[in-house]
Structure formats: C-alpha cells, structure tokens
Design an enzyme around this catalytic site. Structure first.
Site, short mmCIF file in Angstrom:
data_model
loop_
_atom_site.label_atom_id
_atom_site.label_comp_id
_atom_site.label_asym_id
_atom_site.label_seq_id
_atom_site.Cartn_x
_atom_site.Cartn_y
_atom_site.Cartn_z
N GLU A 1 0.83 -1.27 0.00
CA GLU A 1 0.13 -0.15 -0.04
C GLU A 1 0.98 1.43 0.09
OE1 GLU A 1 -3.47 0.44 -0.12
OE2 GLU A 1 -3.52 -1.77 -0.49
N HIS B 1 2.37 -10.85 16.95
CA HIS B 1 2.74 -12.02 17.50
C HIS B 1 4.40 -12.08 17.10
CE1 HIS B 1 3.91 -16.40 17.71
NE2 HIS B 1 2.92 -16.39 18.93
N LYS C 1 7.03 -12.97 27.05
CA LYS C 1 7.04 -11.93 25.93
C LYS C 1 7.29 -10.82 26.15
CE LYS C 1 4.36 -15.02 22.86
NZ LYS C 1 3.13 -15.43 22.11
#
Length: 505
Positions: free
Chosen positions: A118, A268, A309
């Site tokens: 894009e 993720h 994480k």
C-alpha cells in the site's frame, strides 16, 4: 422483621449503602481524577490537554500510560519494535509512520504484505475516502476496492504490477537466474527503487531501518510474486534468515520496547522475537480486539507476560480503540518535544553545576542524605536554568526583529557536563520575554531530587516560541532527539549569538 434505626430506616440497607472505607487502604499515592481546565486564558494548550488524559480515567488514562511507556523507551534508548497492520498504511497513518522512519524515531518495523504494497501503491496513485456503507456489488462491477471507508481503484494495483515486474526481472537477471532475497532485503531494495520521499520504505532504506514481513506473500505483493514465478522463474524468498535476524536483534538489545498497532501476525512476530530475550522492557498495544475469544490479536499484555514476551516487572499498556484516532495523538504528544525542525545546541557546562552521581553513590553506601550538598546542587540548577532562559530570550529578540514568524519556534538545549562555560553565561542579556518552557530528564538523572525540581520550571503561554531543556550527565542525547545545529565549541556559540544580536541593532 428487619432491624431499623430510630428513623425506621432498615439497618441492613443503611450499612450496605454507607459502608465506611477501611483505614488500611491508602489512596494518597493514586492520581486524583481531574480533566483539562478550558477556562485558562488564551488558545488551547494541546500539549497539556493530552497530558491531562492521564488523570481523566477510562481509556484516556490508558492513553496517558501509553505515553509514559513510550517516554520510558526513549529515555532508556531502547530498541523500539514498531508493528502495524496494512490498514494503517491504507489510512492517513501512513504519513505518521513515514515521519517516524524519516527521523529515525523507531528502529525495527514489522508489517504485513499489505503494509508494504500500500505504501508503494500510494506513490503511484491515490487512495480515496468513501463510506463504510457503499455497495460491494456495485464497487466490484466498477473495479473499485473498499478498505473500510477507503476506496482504492483497481487500476492502482495494475500500476503497481507495471512498476514492480521489471524490477523483479532485473533482480533475477543480476543474479544469473537464481536470486535469493529475504523479505527485509526485498523491501529495502524496493524502497531504494521507489525513490520517493513520501514512501515509508524509502526512508527505511535510507536510514537502514530493517522492515520484517513474515507473511510477505499474503497480499497483492504475493500475487505479483506468484505471477512472476511463471513469467521469469528464479526469485526465491528466504523467510528463515529474516527470522534469525529479528530474533538476534532482540536477543542482543540492551533494552527493548514494543509499539504495536493492531494484531495478527505483526503483533505475535514482535512479541515472539522479544520472548527470545525473556521479554520486552516496555510495551504499548493499540487495538480494538477482545481477549475473550482467545485470539492473540486481542490478548492483553498480561497474557504476553505469562509467555515471557513481556518482562514480569514491566508496566505494559493496552489502549482499546481505533488506532487512527489514538496513534496520531500519541505521536504528537510524545515527539512534539523533539520537533525535527528544532535547532539543538549542545552546551558544554561544568560538571559541578548539576552532577549528582557522587551524592547518589554516597547515599547508596551510607544510607544517609547529604542534604546541604543536594540543596546546593538544586540552587546551582535554579541559577543555571534562569541564565539559559535569558540566553534563549536573546535569540528570540533576534528572531522577532528579523521575521514575523507565525509558526512555533523551538530550541532544544542539551546540558552536557564536560568543562566550565563562562563565555556562554556572559551573554546573558537584560531582556526577558515570556516563553513556553519544557524540561525533560534523561535516564541518567532518574530518581534524583533534580527531577523533582523540574516541574516548577515548566510553563505554558501564548508565545510562538518554546524552550526545551534536556538534563543528562552523559554526552549523548536520547535517540528521540537529533541535531540540526550541533555546536560543541563555546566560542562558536558566542560568535553566533553575538552576530545575531549585532544585526538586530
């Protein structure tokens, strides 16, 4: 029959409604709910308006906490992993992302195939604002694609194919029919090929900011790669090498922060890279996803902590809302203290003026506070700030007499303790105009009494000029700042300012 008071009020109802707060609960350290005061004279101070969100409540408070997280990333010179989904690039947020990359305010990008294509397509043809309710059948019949309430003519993708295919042909030819590229290398090469300063990836290539796209085939770019594999076989995409690269960038980083718009593979991929270092130090999520379907897209930061994480001691924030509303305001709020058009002068100043390290070390060793020494440091800083403000006003006098500037002018001064500076202080003038002052600490001054003194130097008024002072006892500015005018020689500064003052007479 329930017991009643002498006024016949049921005792159980009275006790339930008027239950006293326990004296064991201390709320004194909590923010008091308070909004922005629009009664203050003059135009709205948008900087302080956004800062007031912290005490407003609900998602406004999360907005304020997100700003604090980003400020911590900047103060600690953390490696910032910035992720965004393709719709962010389809929207006007593309220009804000480009700004961040242009001025090196983020360090690692992760996006989708749409987030790559894009950007290039917008360099070839525009995207338009439409309506969410436009009829899909009619749009399809007329070759118009809808992204929410945005419209992309299908001819834009045809132009993308016309631009991309010859480039891929050349890549294959230059490698004798066996061209192996990682997604990040392909994006870097295309960023150089587009040669357009409106492009995010032009600036990423120019500033050596790696862009990772683990699902690079999932979009129009993947369609083009599919078609090209028939047209001119020989181009191969190596995803594993990029996985090693992003994981190692996380592993070897001293400190990391995550700023993620949206969810899915982008979210993720960044979180998983930070898992390799036992979690990111800072994290900000901005999305509308719900955690109650078990998806990673909607998962809360606390769930990421359970996976390692995000670090257990971190204070991550999720702002629930549309990123097109929230993201521009966060960037304006955080990076307005470092406008790319600012002039930055590094002043060499005596260490004794504001060095606190010896006292901190003494305090840590003896568990006592040398109150007189700390008071002396604060007194010296009070004097120094006043003198720098005088000095800056001399520059303002020059600017105001040479041009009628409607735009806000901002001077960023980094105080650097290396040697005494008497020549600079000799330039103090007798005029003192009102101006907006902001003071920020670098991480080297965290948790010191000096920082507690800073708020009283912060002012706001209607002036078109402002002064930003960064306290740091090292010789490097935080990564959020960069210099357009960096002068370390005191005599150069004296000569420069003296020249200005002479010309105003």
């Amino acid at each position: 029959m329930a017991e009643t008071t002498k006024d016949n009020i049921p005792t159980i109802a009275l006790e339930a409604a008027l239950k006293p707060t326990s004296t064991s609960i201390d709320l004194s350290s909590q923010l008091i709910v308070r909004g922005h005061d629009f009664n203050k004279p003059g135009p709205v101070d948008y900087f302080n308006l956004l800062r007031s969100y912290s005490s407003t409540g609900f998602q406004a408070t999360h907005f304020g906490q997100a700003c604090q997280q980003i400020e911590s990333m900047l103060e600690t010179d953390s490696i910032i992993f910035f992720g965004y989904t393709s719709n962010m690039v389809s929207s006007g947020c593309r220009d804000i992302i480009r700004y961040l990359c242009q001025h090196k305010l983020v360090h690692i990008l992760v996006t989708t195939a749409g987030g790559v294509e894009e950007d290039f397509i917008k360099c070839l043809a525009p995207t338009y604002v439409g309506e969410f309710t436009l009829n899909g059948q009619q749009l399809r019949a007329n070759g118009v694609n809808r992204i929410g309430n945005l419209l992309v003519p299908n001819t834009n993708y045809c132009k993308f194919e016309d631009w991309l295919m010859p480039i891929l042909d050349r890549f294959v030819d230059e490698n004798n029919g066996n061209c192996i590229l990682t997604p990040s290398k392909l994006i870097e090469k295309l960023g150089k090929e587009i040669n357009n300063e409106e492009s995010i990836y032009y600036w990423c290539a120019k500033n050596e900011i790696p862009v990772f796209c683990p699902a690079i085939t999932d979009g129009s770019l993947g369609d083009m790669l599919y078609f090209h594999s028939y047209r001119k076989p020989g181009l191969k995409i190596d995803i594993l090498e990029d996985l090693k690269k992003i994981n190692n960038l996380a592993v070897h980083a001293k400190s990391t922060g995550m700023l993620i718009l949206g969810g899915g593979i982008v979210k993720h991929h960044i979180c998983n890279a930070n898992l390799m270092r036992n979690g990111a130090d800072y994290a900000v999520y901005i999305n509308t996803g719900s955690e109650y379907d078990g998806s990673d897209s909607g998962a809360s930061p606390d769930e990421a902590i359970s996976w390692g994480k995000i670090r257990s001691v971190a204070k991550p924030v999720k702002v629930h809302g549309d990123a097109t509303l929230i993201f521009p305001l966060i960037i304006k709020n955080m990076y307005s203290i470092r406008p790319h058009s600012s002039n930055t002068i590094d002043l060499n100043l005596p260490t004794t003026m504001y060095s606190v390290k010896p006292i901190i070390e003494q305090t840590n060793t003896t568990q006592t506070t040398n109150e007189s020494a700390l008071a002396d440091i604060i007194k010296r800083q009070d004097t120094l700030l006043e003198r720098i403000e005088y000095l800056y006003n001399q520059v303002l006098l020059y600017q105001n007499t040479t041009a009628n500037q409607a735009n806000r002018e901002e001077l960023v001064i980094h105080l650097q303790a290396t040697k005494p500076s008497t020549a600079i202080l000799d330039l103090i003038g007798q005029f003192r105009n009102q101006l907006s002052i902001r003071t920020f600490r670098h991480s080297s001054l965290k948790d010191t009494l000096i920082y507690s003194q800073m708020p009283k130097f912060s002012t706001s008024n209607n002036s078109n000029q402002s002064l930003t002072i960064i306290w740091a006892d090292g010789d490097n500015l935080p990564s959020m700042f960069h210099s357009h005018m960096q002068i370390n020689d005191e005599q150069q500064i004296v000569n420069l300012l003296s020249h200005h003052f002479t010309n105003t007479k």
